[in-house]
Enzyme design. Sequence first.
Site, short mmCIF file in Angstrom:
data_model
loop_
_atom_site.label_atom_id
_atom_site.label_comp_id
_atom_site.label_asym_id
_atom_site.label_seq_id
_atom_site.Cartn_x
_atom_site.Cartn_y
_atom_site.Cartn_z
N HIS A 66 4.43 7.11 -3.15
CA HIS A 66 3.00 6.76 -3.48
C HIS A 66 3.08 5.13 -3.55
CE1 HIS A 66 -1.27 7.57 -4.52
NE2 HIS A 66 -0.98 6.36 -5.31
N CYS A 69 -1.97 1.50 -6.10
CA CYS A 69 -3.48 1.14 -5.90
C CYS A 69 -4.17 1.03 -7.25
CB CYS A 69 -4.01 2.41 -4.90
SG CYS A 69 -5.85 2.05 -4.81
N GLN A 85 -4.49 11.64 -4.08
CA GLN A 85 -3.41 11.96 -3.57
C GLN A 85 -2.28 11.99 -4.76
OE1 GLN A 85 -1.92 11.25 0.61
NE2 GLN A 85 -3.80 9.43 0.38
N GLU A 107 0.80 -2.72 -3.04
CA GLU A 107 -0.41 -2.87 -3.03
C GLU A 107 -1.21 -3.24 -1.88
OE1 GLU A 107 -4.04 -2.29 -4.64
OE2 GLU A 107 -2.66 -2.43 -5.99
N THR A 129 -10.82 -0.52 8.11
CA THR A 129 -9.70 -1.14 7.15
C THR A 129 -8.86 -1.77 8.10
OG1 THR A 129 -8.85 1.26 7.29
CG2 THR A 129 -9.98 0.64 5.37
N ASP A 141 -0.47 -2.12 8.59
CA ASP A 141 0.37 -1.48 7.33
C ASP A 141 1.29 -2.27 7.55
OD1 ASP A 141 1.64 -0.08 5.56
OD2 ASP A 141 0.90 1.92 6.33
N ARG A 143 3.78 -1.92 5.00
CA ARG A 143 4.73 -1.10 3.82
C ARG A 143 5.89 -0.92 4.68
NH1 ARG A 143 0.85 3.67 2.04
NH2 ARG A 143 0.31 3.47 4.32
#
Length: 209
Positions: A66, A69, A85, A107, A129, A141, A143
């Site tokens: 996770h 956020c 989630q 984040e 987004t 993205d 991440r």
Amino acid sequence: MVSRPQVRPPAALPPGRLVRFASEARLPSRFGDFRVVAFDSVDGKEHGAIVRGDVCGQRGVPVRLHSECFTGDLMGSFKCDCRDQLEAALTFVGQAERGAVLYLRQEGRGIGLANKIRAYALQDAGLDTVEANHALGFEDDLRRYVIAAQMLEELGIVSVQLLTNNPKKIEGLREHGIQVEGRIPLKIEPNLHNVDYLKTKARKSGHLL
């Protein structure tokens, strides 16, 4: 006079290691009884995990990755499904024999809080987004999952069943040597404010909703 515990700065990590175990304690919570584990990391951020039961040496451990956020997890924003989630994953793991939820300091899909709020403003002006991230000069993205993979190694988890709707998380763990034996979907009801966000996740980011 009350003595104060000494603050111990993290020592240098061995070559090739980006993260390592730092500390742990019991954490009874509304979702169940867990251990909370903190990790030192070369990125200067302290990542954490909530662990249920004995996961060391175990296969097929239910695991959620996770990404933090601030607006959703903490402030209850309706613009995303992050808090839903997170709570669904904690509920699932809290009722399981064993499992873990890794809380990663990534984040805004890796662009940081200030840029995430800038992206929110662009979304208010009509961009989705992905378009908002591109308008700011970012990939949709950013991440990465090498730190998550090393956190799992530090916990001694042999293989996982990943609680996710995002195939890129499965690919990211496998890329860094983690065995992913299966996927456990997270089914979240949309709301008036995030339905377009979820459609974009499915259409442009490949999420399995």
